[in-house]
Motif scaffolding. Structure first.
Motif, PDB file in Angstrom:
ATOM      1  N   ILE A   1      -6.882  -8.220  -1.333  1.00  0.00           N
ATOM      2  CA  ILE A   1      -5.445  -8.113  -1.785  1.00  0.00           C
ATOM      3  C   ILE A   1      -4.716  -8.809  -0.225  1.00  0.00           C
ATOM      4  O   ILE A   1      -5.085  -8.317   0.706  1.00  0.00           O
ATOM      5  CB  ILE A   1      -5.208  -6.865  -2.016  1.00  0.00           C
ATOM      6  CG1 ILE A   1      -6.145  -5.874  -3.014  1.00  0.00           C
ATOM      7  CG2 ILE A   1      -3.816  -6.836  -2.733  1.00  0.00           C
ATOM      8  CD1 ILE A   1      -5.701  -4.552  -3.306  1.00  0.00           C
ATOM      9  N   SER A   2      -3.704  -9.316  -0.944  1.00  0.00           N
ATOM     10  CA  SER A   2      -3.078  -9.818   0.320  1.00  0.00           C
ATOM     11  C   SER A   2      -1.939  -8.778   0.705  1.00  0.00           C
ATOM     12  O   SER A   2      -1.695  -7.959  -0.150  1.00  0.00           O
ATOM     13  CB  SER A   2      -1.970 -10.937  -0.009  1.00  0.00           C
ATOM     14  OG  SER A   2      -1.052 -10.516  -1.080  1.00  0.00           O
ATOM     15  N   ASN A   3      -1.558  -8.818   2.048  1.00  0.00           N
ATOM     16  CA  ASN A   3      -0.531  -7.597   2.657  1.00  0.00           C
ATOM     17  C   ASN A   3       0.557  -7.618   1.941  1.00  0.00           C
ATOM     18  O   ASN A   3       1.190  -6.663   1.857  1.00  0.00           O
ATOM     19  CB  ASN A   3      -0.549  -7.863   4.078  1.00  0.00           C
ATOM     20  CG  ASN A   3      -1.807  -7.801   4.879  1.00  0.00           C
ATOM     21  OD1 ASN A   3      -2.606  -7.505   4.337  1.00  0.00           O
ATOM     22  ND2 ASN A   3      -1.608  -8.027   6.027  1.00  0.00           N
ATOM     23  N   GLN A   4       0.903  -8.847   1.361  1.00  0.00           N
ATOM     24  CA  GLN A   4       2.321  -8.840   0.711  1.00  0.00           C
ATOM     25  C   GLN A   4       2.160  -7.730  -0.667  1.00  0.00           C
ATOM     26  O   GLN A   4       3.205  -7.493  -1.009  1.00  0.00           O
ATOM     27  CB  GLN A   4       2.649 -10.349   0.189  1.00  0.00           C
ATOM     28  CG  GLN A   4       4.093 -10.526  -0.318  1.00  0.00           C
ATOM     29  CD  GLN A   4       5.136 -10.111   0.357  1.00  0.00           C
ATOM     30  OE1 GLN A   4       5.094 -10.476   1.540  1.00  0.00           O
ATOM     31  NE2 GLN A   4       5.973  -9.182  -0.046  1.00  0.00           N
ATOM     32  N   ILE A   5       1.095  -8.080  -1.131  1.00  0.00           N
ATOM     33  CA  ILE A   5       0.927  -7.167  -2.493  1.00  0.00           C
ATOM     34  C   ILE A   5       0.957  -5.673  -2.211  1.00  0.00           C
ATOM     35  O   ILE A   5       1.574  -4.897  -2.662  1.00  0.00           O
ATOM     36  CB  ILE A   5      -0.398  -7.621  -3.395  1.00  0.00           C
ATOM     37  CG1 ILE A   5      -0.114  -8.948  -3.860  1.00  0.00           C
ATOM     38  CG2 ILE A   5      -0.634  -6.499  -4.451  1.00  0.00           C
ATOM     39  CD1 ILE A   5      -1.105  -9.488  -4.597  1.00  0.00           C
TER      40      ILE A   5
ATOM     41  N   ILE B   1      10.012   8.403  -0.422  1.00  0.00           N
ATOM     42  CA  ILE B   1       8.832   9.030   0.479  1.00  0.00           C
ATOM     43  C   ILE B   1       8.553   7.719   1.480  1.00  0.00           C
ATOM     44  O   ILE B   1       8.058   6.606   0.842  1.00  0.00           O
ATOM     45  CB  ILE B   1       7.822   9.685   0.008  1.00  0.00           C
ATOM     46  CG1 ILE B   1       8.655  11.072  -0.488  1.00  0.00           C
ATOM     47  CG2 ILE B   1       6.758   9.920   0.826  1.00  0.00           C
ATOM     48  CD1 ILE B   1       7.594  11.707  -1.340  1.00  0.00           C
ATOM     49  N   GLU B   2       8.373   7.894   2.740  1.00  0.00           N
ATOM     50  CA  GLU B   2       7.898   6.632   3.392  1.00  0.00           C
ATOM     51  C   GLU B   2       6.473   6.415   3.567  1.00  0.00           C
ATOM     52  O   GLU B   2       5.873   7.511   3.631  1.00  0.00           O
ATOM     53  CB  GLU B   2       8.384   6.741   4.958  1.00  0.00           C
ATOM     54  CG  GLU B   2       9.739   6.779   5.209  1.00  0.00           C
ATOM     55  CD  GLU B   2      10.685   5.589   5.150  1.00  0.00           C
ATOM     56  OE1 GLU B   2       9.962   4.521   4.833  1.00  0.00           O
ATOM     57  OE2 GLU B   2      11.935   5.616   5.200  1.00  0.00           O
ATOM     58  N   LEU B   3       5.932   5.342   3.117  1.00  0.00           N
ATOM     59  CA  LEU B   3       4.562   5.170   2.857  1.00  0.00           C
ATOM     60  C   LEU B   3       4.054   3.903   4.166  1.00  0.00           C
ATOM     61  O   LEU B   3       5.101   2.832   4.109  1.00  0.00           O
ATOM     62  CB  LEU B   3       4.316   4.737   1.578  1.00  0.00           C
ATOM     63  CG  LEU B   3       4.479   5.746   0.508  1.00  0.00           C
ATOM     64  CD1 LEU B   3       4.508   5.147  -0.942  1.00  0.00           C
ATOM     65  CD2 LEU B   3       3.266   7.088   0.498  1.00  0.00           C
ATOM     66  N   SER B   4       2.776   3.953   4.685  1.00  0.00           N
ATOM     67  CA  SER B   4       2.171   2.887   4.960  1.00  0.00           C
ATOM     68  C   SER B   4       0.790   2.919   4.683  1.00  0.00           C
ATOM     69  O   SER B   4       0.146   3.451   4.132  1.00  0.00           O
ATOM     70  CB  SER B   4       2.451   3.012   6.617  1.00  0.00           C
ATOM     71  OG  SER B   4       3.603   3.295   7.000  1.00  0.00           O
ATOM     72  N   VAL B   5       0.430   1.184   4.902  1.00  0.00           N
ATOM     73  CA  VAL B   5      -0.877   1.091   4.824  1.00  0.00           C
ATOM     74  C   VAL B   5      -1.579   0.667   6.048  1.00  0.00           C
ATOM     75  O   VAL B   5      -1.015  -0.241   6.594  1.00  0.00           O
ATOM     76  CB  VAL B   5      -1.187   0.019   3.535  1.00  0.00           C
ATOM     77  CG1 VAL B   5      -2.862   0.087   3.399  1.00  0.00           C
ATOM     78  CG2 VAL B   5      -0.467   0.629   2.337  1.00  0.00           C
TER      79      VAL B   5
END
Lengths: 370, 363
Positions: B2-6, B20-24
């Motif tokens: 999966i691309s980071n953009q997705i 809610i703040e989310l990060s990957v």
């Protein structure tokens, strides 16, 4: 917006087939030029060369004063509309129109502005949220046009864009296309095999045959002053009649011998034929069906140009009818006449030719004699 | 993958709903997508320890961390800012969502890989059926392989247009085995024929010309009924592309079924062609004919050996045409007005075209 200049353009395919030759043409900025001719005449190839989709074998192509022979299509600042097109089935009409701009990374505000403007020009604002599957043929064609409009190119190239539409819709769409051109004031090059469409749309028509330009002129001039038999035959429906005749002289003046009958020419026509050396030679006489009359008044007034013909068949086309006639059993001609006083099939009648509208062509070169 | 953009789009969407703040992050702790400002590409130092731990989720310094698995191995770490129970739930949903995206992308990648190998004959018959079954690809439906050859390499615009015309949810496959060819394996309805495919190909051609301004050639194989035969359809399309360029160069859409005698000539060995040409033309090769003669010959064939029509179309007198044909007969011994001679000449011309093409392409 740009002018286009074609100088000695030639297209030869690697297998040796020459598709277009000696194409010399100047297209002014904002002009609506139509390439017209039968299929295989090279009109689409010419358009594809301007687009850059076909390589130019010889000659120079200028778009807005830039030599463009080797410029990639994408860098030519053109937009094309074709006969066939496929909508992106999963996208709305808005997304279908906007897609080309999105690929070019144009800002979404600008895309929105252009799509809304194009939709307004084409009258499809209410369809922007629809899916392509719900559109009619005419609406789909408008969307295809919208895809080209939003690119805001210097030149629009259109290859038979209306051919897939049914007749009524085609006529409607060509009127709209003319309106769009007026609004946009952009150079348009349009290709069609339909002379009526060409005459309705173009300010200038380029008639082509076998890869060669036959005549470049206004629709009216092509109709009234065709340069050769091909143009005369191609422009106009039903097609112009061509009758082989011998130019003879008698004590009354110069006459045309058609079969066993003769008609006497006006002084000016007489002069042309004598000066060009056609006395006692065979020529081709061209007369449009609409310039052959059967009314008594006309025949009485033009006794010098009356022939006897047999009615082989009649075809009623509403307020007018086509008469299929033979002169002396072998010369076949068509006349377009008023349905009032329509003769019977098999009847022998008198027909009067309007000598002011008659045209002459050389029997061998088929060039106009004028 | 999966691309980071997705990934970014996914967590942006979730944040818009939940606030809610989310990060990957990747397994090294590098933040590859985040809804928080200014921390992208930075490293979160607590991630490495969390990854090697047995826990599936953990609360560290006000953030809840979740592992995202791909085939039982951790692939990403998702963080959600906040200690509350609902933040935990949202973080769990986010990791679940990304995990499903991974599965979907993997399946798509697997399908693409399968189709590529199928086209290139890289699979054993038994593997074809097993893998098709696993990937939920129907085996006995009508399909046709279509090749779209672009003029320029890696024409992404053209590929994008084709992908848009045949979106992924349809049963058609779009792939590429090299940089100039886009391959479409299209599933057909029972009523669809090669003529329908030609019409569709013309529409694709026009759309690519207009939308991507790409000069392309499209070739169509024959319709096959079994998945194992898709590679045959692909090979036929490849041949149609080649043969079309030799004999029907002005055509941009070419179906294998319409190659006619060109298909036969294309299979001939070059020494045989050379022998045939020298027997027919002895000293003079068709290449030596001037343009006028070649135009006359081609026009005469186009008009089915009709002298009157050919002379009319060439703007020459009938007798001039007869003279040219007589001259040709004197030079070659072949009278084009005679059917047998005409067919010999026609085949000879095609053979010469073929030989020229093969020599130019360094057979």
């Amino acid at each position: 917006m740009a002018n286009i200049s074609l100088k000695g353009i030639k297209k030869v395919y690697p297998n040796g087939i020459t598709a277009v030759q000696n194409l010399d043409l100047e297209i002014e900025d904002k002009e609506f030029v139509v390439f017209v001719g039968p299929s295989g005449c090279g009109k689409s190839t010419a358009l594809r060369m301007i687009a850059g989709l076909e390589e130019v074998t010889e000659g120079a192509l200028f778009i807005g004063n830039n030599l463009s022979n080797d410029i990639e299509p994408i860098d030519r600042d053109i937009a094309m509309v074709f006969q066939n097109f496929v909508m992106y089935p999963d996208m709305t009409v808005y997304q279908n129109i906007a897609h080309g701009l999105k690929v070019k990374k144009i800002s979404s505000e600008e895309i929105h502005k252009r799509v809304t403007e194009a939709a307004e020009i084409l009258g499809i604002e209410q369809l922007l949220d629809s899916m392509p599957s719900s559109l009619s043929g005419g609406q789909q064609q408008r969307v295809a046009m919208g895809r080209a409009l939003v690119k805001q190119p210097k030149v629009f190239l259109m290859d038979e864009p209306l051919s897939n539409l049914e007749t009524k819709l085609r006529v409607k769409m060509r009127l709209e296309l003319a309106k769009v051109h007026k609004k946009l004031q952009t150079t348009v090059i349009y290709v069609t095999h339909d002379f009526e469409e060409a005459m309705a749309l173009g300010t200038r028509l380029v008639v082509m045959k076998e890869g060669i330009i036959q005549q470049v002129d206004s629709p009216l001039n092509l109709y009234t002053k065709p340069k050769n038999k091909f143009v005369a035959e191609f422009i106009g429906a039903p097609a112009m009649n061509f009758i082989e005749a011998r130019v003879t002289s008698s004590d009354k003046g110069v006459e045309l011998l058609i079969g066993n009958q003769s008609i006497q020419l006006s002084k000016s026509k007489e002069k042309t034929l004598i000066e060009k050396g056609y006395l006692n030679k065979q020529i081709i006489v061209g007369i449009r069906p609409v310039n052959i009359h059967i009314s008594e008044v006309f025949i009485e007034a033009s006794k010098n140009s009356v022939l006897t013909a047999t009615v082989e068949a009649t075809e009623v086309m509403g307020s007018e009818a086509y008469l299929y006639l033979t002169i002396d059993y072998h010369v076949e001609i068509t006349a377009k006449v008023d349905i009032r006083a329509l003769p019977n099939e098999g009847e022998t009648i008198k027909i009067g030719l309007d000598l002011n509208k008659i045209q002459f062509f050389d029997k061998y070169t088929e060039e106009s004699i004028s | 993958m999966i691309s980071n953009q997705i990934l970014q789009n996914t967590i942006d969407g979730l944040k818009a709903i939940t606030r809610i703040e989310l990060s990957v992050m990747d397994l090294d702790g590098k933040i590859i997508a985040t809804t928080e400002d200014g921390i992208i590409d930075e490293y979160n130092t607590v991630v490495a320890d969390f990854v090697i731990s047995q826990a599936e989720s953990q609360l560290i310094q006000g953030y809840q961390f979740f592992k995202v698995y791909d085939d039982h191995a951790a692939e990403y770490v998702v963080s959600a800012k906040g200690e509350a129970e609902d933040v935990y739930k949202i973080g769990k949903i986010a990791s679940f969502q990304i995990q499903n995206l991974l599965v979907a992308y993997k399946e798509r990648f697997d399908k693409d890989n399968f189709v590529k190998n199928l086209l290139l004959d890289n699979l054993l018959l038994v593997d074809i059926y097993n893998r098709a079954k696993k990937l939920h690809i129907e085996m006995d439906v009508r399909r046709v392989a279509i090749i779209i050859e672009t003029k320029i390499e890696k024409d992404t615009n053209a590929l994008e247009v084709v992908r848009n015309i045949f979106p992924s949810k349809t049963k058609d496959f779009i792939t590429a085995v090299d940089e100039k060819n886009i391959i479409l394996v299209k599933e057909l309805k029972d009523s669809e024929t090669i003529e329908d495919m030609e019409k569709m190909a013309s529409a694709i051609l026009d759309t690519l010309n207009a939308e991507a301004l790409s000069s392309v050639y499209i070739a169509i194989g024959t319709i096959v009924k079994d998945i194992k035969d898709v590679s045959r359809s692909f090979k036929e399309a490849k041949m149609a592309l080649e043969v079309g360029k030799i004999f029907f160069v002005e055509k941009h859409v070419m179906a294998y079924d319409n190659l006619g005698i060109g298909r036969l000539i294309y299979q001939l060995p070059i020494p045989l062609c050379k022998m045939f040409i020298s027997e027919i033309f002895s000293t003079k090769s068709p290449d030596d004919f001037d343009e006028e003669t070649l135009t006359t010959i081609n026009k005469f064939f186009d008009n089915s050996l009709n002298v009157s029509e050919t002379s009319r179309q060439l703007y020459i007198h009938r007798n001039t045409l007869v003279y040219r044909l007589d001259k040709l007969q004197k030079n070659t011994g072949l009278d084009l007005r005679v059917f047998d001679d005409a067919i010999t000449f026609k085949i000879a011309l095609m053979v010469v075209k073929y030989m020229k093409h093969m020599i130019e392409s360094d057979y």
